[in-house]
Design an enzyme around this catalytic site. Structure first.
Site, PDB file in Angstrom:
ATOM      1  N   LYS A 110      24.218  36.403  39.297  1.00 19.20           N
ATOM      2  CA  LYS A 110      25.132  35.256  39.305  1.00 19.20           C
ATOM      3  C   LYS A 110      25.290  34.660  37.900  1.00 19.20           C
ATOM      4  O   LYS A 110      26.309  34.060  37.598  1.00 19.20           O
ATOM      5  CB  LYS A 110      24.623  34.172  40.261  1.00 19.20           C
ATOM      6  CG  LYS A 110      24.357  34.630  41.692  1.00 19.20           C
ATOM      7  CD  LYS A 110      25.622  35.036  42.413  1.00 19.20           C
ATOM      8  CE  LYS A 110      25.479  35.101  43.920  1.00 19.20           C
ATOM      9  NZ  LYS A 110      24.615  36.162  44.441  1.00 19.20           N
TER      10      LYS A 110
HETATM   11  C1  LIG Z   1      24.734  37.019  45.538  1.00 16.93           C
HETATM   12  C2  LIG Z   1      23.856  38.205  45.518  1.00 16.93           C
HETATM   13  C3  LIG Z   1      24.250  39.414  46.109  1.00 16.93           C
HETATM   14  C4  LIG Z   1      25.547  39.563  46.854  1.00 16.93           C
HETATM   15  O1  LIG Z   1      26.684  39.492  46.008  1.00 16.93           O
HETATM   16  P1  LIG Z   1      28.118  39.180  46.634  1.00 16.93           P
HETATM   17  O2  LIG Z   1      29.011  39.004  45.455  1.00 16.93           O
HETATM   18  O3  LIG Z   1      27.959  37.905  47.413  1.00 16.93           O
HETATM   19  O4  LIG Z   1      28.486  40.328  47.503  1.00 16.93           O
HETATM   20  C5  LIG Z   1      23.401  40.504  45.993  1.00 16.93           C
HETATM   21  N1  LIG Z   1      22.221  40.401  45.364  1.00 16.93           N
HETATM   22  C6  LIG Z   1      21.802  39.248  44.800  1.00 16.93           C
HETATM   23  C7  LIG Z   1      20.472  39.207  44.143  1.00 16.93           C
HETATM   24  C8  LIG Z   1      22.605  38.114  44.846  1.00 16.93           C
HETATM   25  O5  LIG Z   1      22.183  36.981  44.273  1.00 16.93           O
END
Ligand SMILES: *Cc1c(COP(=O)(O)O)cnc(C)c1O
Length: 494
Positions: A110
């Site tokens: 993120k």
């Molecule tokens: C948010 C997240 C995901 C999923 O990603 P999306 O964009 O919501 O599909 C997978 N792994 C981790 C560690 C995340 O923080």
């Protein structure tokens, strides 16, 4: 280039306006009128740094930003908050490349987008002469919340309110959020799951009365979730960057197609890969990996999206999601960009909890394939890869890794494959160490950090060092039904 809503083709916005708004008033998501394509050959992207690549990609989507504005945002985002100069790393482990996207401040992928979103948002406000105080309203399955708060903490003209499922995130994730500094940051645990949090946030976005009240008091809502196009666009960059790295090293030849495997929850990260494909990155398959909450796997198999099922808490909590918001952007595209058709499908999702796409739409999904890994498979994958290559991965990455190995065994597809590695194992130490050594199952996250350091050789990230001893600064908990009340309390607009 304009953006329009997936639920109203007539609505037109510039990129900066779409970023400011986050979600369209009709409940739809903003999408480019036509997905952009590269304005130069991939050859010309060779040798570029991450920041330079980011500019080449993002300028195609955010075309109302000037070069100076965009480069300023990029420079402020991708600096020494990241513990590697290359911002992300591509590591070959056995038969696949792991694209490590967790080298930012909060050690989850993120950070790749949320370190730039505050700058895109404040620049967008300036461009549009918007002088309201921006309130970022965010639902988190654990990682977005911390990364968004880290990005927005003490950013002038903004506040951020994060809702997370109390009891539905890892210990490290929760502690990271509850210790967040910054006078403009607020964290609220809700008694529901992530879908409840996300639905509650979307409801507030569409609440006309609340909007008017905010407006009168000088506030405006925006979103840091991947429903905001300003979150999605920066995520396209690393798919391009990793492909160019493979080209540079000769691992792939000009035009050679690769697979991307993406551990998926809200469908944001994999949609960014699809946007990269549309730009001109040669892709063989986009492999959508789910955990036991395999609503997306079932969708790709059958063409029916059905959220009527039990919500399962897994060791990959950031993927514990039954309503994958960003899938709407794909549904809109494969439905011929027909906003009425899309609206009616989304309406049945709200009323019946499911919808089915027609055969013509289904035929446009060939690039995608779905897979899922059970809890036992995830643990075994972590241990197998550790034992065979001494590489330690987190639970989310392990979902993708296992899904890839299942896919490869079934299809014998030998294309070069990049697995999105979305979190540092330090964020999920209990599950990771428990998978490697059964005797450690149940030991607290914090007690395992040194042990993880010893067996992996990976330096302990700043994000977890000392975290245990930080004081908790937030303690608000509310019922799902009370989310709006809580927001009004925090903003003092009751
Ligand atoms: C948010 C997240 C995901 C999923 O990603 P999306 O964009 O919501 O599909 C997978 N792994 C981790 C560690 C995340 O923080």
């Amino acid at each position: 280039m304009f953006y329009r809503s997936t639920r109203n083709n007539d609505l037109k916005m510039t990129a900066s306006q779409a970023i400011l708004k986050g979600l369209s008033d009709d409940g739809g998501l903003f999408v480019p009128e036509a997905l952009p394509k590269f304005d130069k050959g991939l050859d010309e992207l060779k040798g570029l740094s991450y920041k330079e690549t980011a500019y080449e990609v993002m300028k195609l989507f955010l075309d109302d930003f000037t070069e100076e504005e965009l480069k300023k945002c990029i420079n402020k985002a991708y600096d020494d908050k990241f513990d590697t100069e290359s911002i992300c790393e591509l590591k070959k482990v056995n038969d696949a490349y792991y694209l490590e996207l967790f080298h930012g401040a909060t050690i989850a992928f993120k950070d790749m987008a949320l370190s730039i979103l505050p700058h895109l948002l404040t620049t967008s406000a300036k461009k549009n002469n918007m002088d309201k105080h921006i309130v970022i309203l965010t639902a988190t399955s654990g990682d977005t919340g911390k990364a968004a708060m880290a990005g927005f903490a003490d950013v002038e003209g903004t506040s951020i309110i994060v809702f997370y499922p109390k009891g539905g995130v890892s210990k490290v994730q929760e502690k990271q959020m509850l210790t967040q500094k910054g006078n403009n940051t607020h964290v609220v645990g809700i008694t529901g799951n992530f879908d409840d949090a996300q639905t509650g946030v979307k409801k507030m976005f569409n609440d006309k009365e609340l909007k008017e009240k905010l407006d009168k008091k000088g506030f405006i809502f925006s979103s840091a979730n991947s429903i905001n196009i300003g979150r999605l666009v920066p995520q396209v960059v690393y798919y391009v960057y990793s492909y160019i790295k493979l080209l540079e090293s000769g691992e792939v030849k000009d035009g050679e197609k690769v697979n991307f495997v993406v551990p998926t929850g809200n469908f944001g990260n994999i949609l960014a890969a699809y946007y990269a494909y549309n730009l001109g990155i040669p892709v063989n398959k986009l492999i959508c990996a789910s955990n036991d909450n395999k609503v997306l796997y079932d969708f790709f198999e059958t063409g029916t999206y059905d959220k009527n099922r039990d919500f399962i808490l897994t060791t990959s909590p950031s993927m514990d999601i039954l309503i994958s918001s960003n899938l709407e952007r794909l549904i809109y595209m494969i439905g011929g960009e027909d906003s009425e058709k899309n609206s009616s499908l989304m309406k049945s999702l709200t009323t019946d909890g499911k919808y089915t796409i027609d055969n013509e739409m289904k035929s446009k999904l060939d690039l995608f394939t779905g897979g899922y890994a059970t809890e036992a498979e995830v643990a075994k994958e972590i241990s197998d890869i550790y034992n065979s290559a001494h590489y330690v991965m987190d639970t989310h990455t392990a979902v993708a890794s296992k899904v890839y190995h299942n896919y490869k065994e079934k299809t014998k597809d030998n294309s070069v494959t990049v697995i999105a590695s979305t979190a540092s194992p330090y964020k999920f130490a209990t599950s990771v160490m428990g998978a490697i050594d059964e005797s450690l199952i149940g030991t607290d996250d914090f007690e395992l950090i040194d042990e993880l350091n010893r067996i992996s050789g990976m330096p302990i990230p700043k994000a977890v060092e000392g975290l245990k001893d930080l004081s908790v600064l937030h303690n608000t908990v509310c019922d799902t039904a009370d989310m709006k009340n809580t927001v009004e309390d925090i903003l003092g607009i009751k």
